[in-house]
Design a protein around this motif. Structure first.
Motif, short mmCIF file in Angstrom:
data_model
loop_
_atom_site.label_atom_id
_atom_site.label_comp_id
_atom_site.label_asym_id
_atom_site.label_seq_id
_atom_site.Cartn_x
_atom_site.Cartn_y
_atom_site.Cartn_z
N PHE A 1 0.84 -1.20 0.00
CA PHE A 1 0.00 0.00 0.00
C PHE A 1 0.87 1.25 0.00
O PHE A 1 1.99 1.23 0.52
N LYS A 2 0.35 2.33 -0.58
CA LYS A 2 1.03 3.62 -0.51
C LYS A 2 0.43 4.37 0.67
O LYS A 2 -0.79 4.41 0.83
N ILE A 3 1.28 4.97 1.50
CA ILE A 3 0.82 5.58 2.75
C ILE A 3 1.13 7.07 2.81
O ILE A 3 2.26 7.49 2.54
N GLU A 4 0.13 7.84 3.17
CA GLU A 4 0.28 9.24 3.53
C GLU A 4 -0.19 9.33 4.97
O GLU A 4 -1.00 8.51 5.41
N SER A 5 0.28 10.33 5.71
CA SER A 5 -0.16 10.41 7.10
C SER A 5 -0.43 11.85 7.53
O SER A 5 0.02 12.80 6.90
N ALA A 6 -1.18 11.94 8.64
CA ALA A 6 -1.49 13.23 9.26
C ALA A 6 -1.47 13.03 10.76
O ALA A 6 -1.71 11.93 11.25
N ASN A 7 -1.18 14.12 11.51
CA ASN A 7 -0.97 13.97 12.95
C ASN A 7 -2.18 14.33 13.81
O ASN A 7 -2.10 14.23 15.02
N ASP A 8 -3.28 14.79 13.22
CA ASP A 8 -4.52 14.99 13.98
C ASP A 8 -5.67 15.14 12.98
O ASP A 8 -5.44 15.16 11.77
N GLY A 9 -6.87 15.24 13.50
CA GLY A 9 -8.04 15.28 12.63
C GLY A 9 -8.06 16.45 11.67
O GLY A 9 -8.39 16.31 10.50
N ARG A 10 -7.69 17.64 12.16
CA ARG A 10 -7.72 18.82 11.28
C ARG A 10 -6.72 18.66 10.14
O ARG A 10 -7.03 18.90 8.98
N HIS A 11 -5.51 18.20 10.47
CA HIS A 11 -4.48 17.94 9.46
C HIS A 11 -4.97 16.83 8.52
O HIS A 11 -4.76 16.89 7.31
N GLY A 12 -5.63 15.82 9.09
CA GLY A 12 -6.15 14.72 8.29
C GLY A 12 -7.16 15.19 7.26
O GLY A 12 -7.16 14.73 6.11
N LEU A 13 -8.03 16.10 7.65
CA LEU A 13 -9.03 16.63 6.72
C LEU A 13 -8.36 17.38 5.57
O LEU A 13 -8.73 17.21 4.41
N GLU A 14 -7.32 18.16 5.89
CA GLU A 14 -6.56 18.86 4.84
C GLU A 14 -5.91 17.85 3.90
O GLU A 14 -5.96 17.99 2.68
N ARG A 15 -5.27 16.82 4.49
CA ARG A 15 -4.56 15.81 3.67
C ARG A 15 -5.54 15.01 2.80
O ARG A 15 -5.20 14.64 1.68
N MET A 16 -6.75 14.76 3.31
CA MET A 16 -7.77 14.05 2.50
C MET A 16 -7.97 14.79 1.18
O MET A 16 -8.00 14.19 0.12
N GLN A 17 -8.11 16.11 1.28
CA GLN A 17 -8.39 16.91 0.08
C GLN A 17 -7.16 17.03 -0.81
O GLN A 17 -7.30 17.15 -2.02
N GLU A 18 -5.98 16.95 -0.23
CA GLU A 18 -4.74 17.04 -1.02
C GLU A 18 -4.45 15.74 -1.75
O GLU A 18 -4.13 15.76 -2.94
N VAL A 19 -4.51 14.61 -1.05
CA VAL A 19 -4.05 13.35 -1.65
C VAL A 19 -5.17 12.45 -2.17
O VAL A 19 -4.92 11.52 -2.91
N LYS A 20 -6.43 12.73 -1.79
CA LYS A 20 -7.60 11.96 -2.24
C LYS A 20 -7.36 10.44 -2.13
O LYS A 20 -7.30 9.74 -3.13
N PRO A 21 -7.21 9.94 -0.90
CA PRO A 21 -6.88 8.52 -0.70
C PRO A 21 -8.03 7.59 -1.04
O PRO A 21 -9.19 8.00 -1.10
N ASP A 22 -7.68 6.32 -1.24
CA ASP A 22 -8.67 5.27 -1.48
C ASP A 22 -9.31 4.83 -0.17
O ASP A 22 -10.37 4.22 -0.17
N LEU A 23 -8.62 5.09 0.95
CA LEU A 23 -9.06 4.63 2.26
C LEU A 23 -8.49 5.55 3.33
O LEU A 23 -7.36 6.02 3.20
N LEU A 24 -9.28 5.79 4.38
CA LEU A 24 -8.83 6.56 5.53
C LEU A 24 -8.78 5.65 6.75
O LEU A 24 -9.74 4.91 7.00
N ILE A 25 -7.66 5.68 7.48
CA ILE A 25 -7.56 4.99 8.76
C ILE A 25 -7.32 6.07 9.81
O ILE A 25 -6.37 6.85 9.69
N THR A 26 -8.21 6.14 10.80
CA THR A 26 -8.07 7.19 11.81
C THR A 26 -8.15 6.67 13.23
O THR A 26 -8.87 5.72 13.52
N ASP A 27 -7.39 7.32 14.10
CA ASP A 27 -7.48 7.11 15.54
C ASP A 27 -8.71 7.89 16.02
O ASP A 27 -9.26 8.71 15.28
N ILE A 28 -9.15 7.65 17.24
CA ILE A 28 -10.28 8.39 17.80
C ILE A 28 -9.79 9.52 18.70
O ILE A 28 -10.20 10.67 18.54
#
Length: 121
Positions: free
Chosen positions: A27-54
């Motif tokens: 798998f190709k992996i991109e990462s983010a360090n919190d939810g706000r950063h994750g939301l930004e990265r979603m729009q930047e990299v448009k992943p096939d799947l999101l894995i998130t901590d709570i």
């Protein structure tokens, strides 16, 4: 074609562990360090799947899932929760927010890979 996965976790060691174990499975992996950063990265990299901590600062996993589901382009994107939490109440809350599945930490790389292939064929 290998799937692009965005992992969102406030723990640097968990992000590294996810990257190592999932990259080894192709798998190709991109990462983010919190939810706000994750939301930004979603729009930047448009992943096939999101894995998130709570449990994260800024924006927790539940808020991230709701925010992602609020964006039309990600309504169908699978979202897996990877958390030390495992109460039925938290799982139900994640499902109602739009999560596809739940995996409890610590995870086994093979089981996580199988879960990813199940929700993101």
């Amino acid at each position: 074609m290998s799937k692009l996965i965005l992992t969102v976790d406030d723990s640097a060691s968990m992000r590294m562990l996810l990257k190592a174990s999932l990259s080894a499975q192709g798998f190709k992996i991109e990462s983010a360090n919190d939810g706000r950063h994750g939301l930004e990265r979603m729009q930047e990299v448009k992943p096939d799947l999101l894995i998130t901590d709570i449990n994260m600062p800024e924006m927790d996993g539940f808020e991230l899932i709701e925010a992602v589901r609020g964006l039309p382009e990600f309504r169908g994107t699978p979202i897996l929760v990877l958390s030390t939490e495992f109460s039925d109440e938290k799982k139900a809350r994640a499902r109602s927010a739009g999560a596809t599945g739940w995996i409890t930490k610590p995870f086994e790389a093979e089981k996580l890979g199988a879960a990813i292939r199940r929700v993101c064929p």
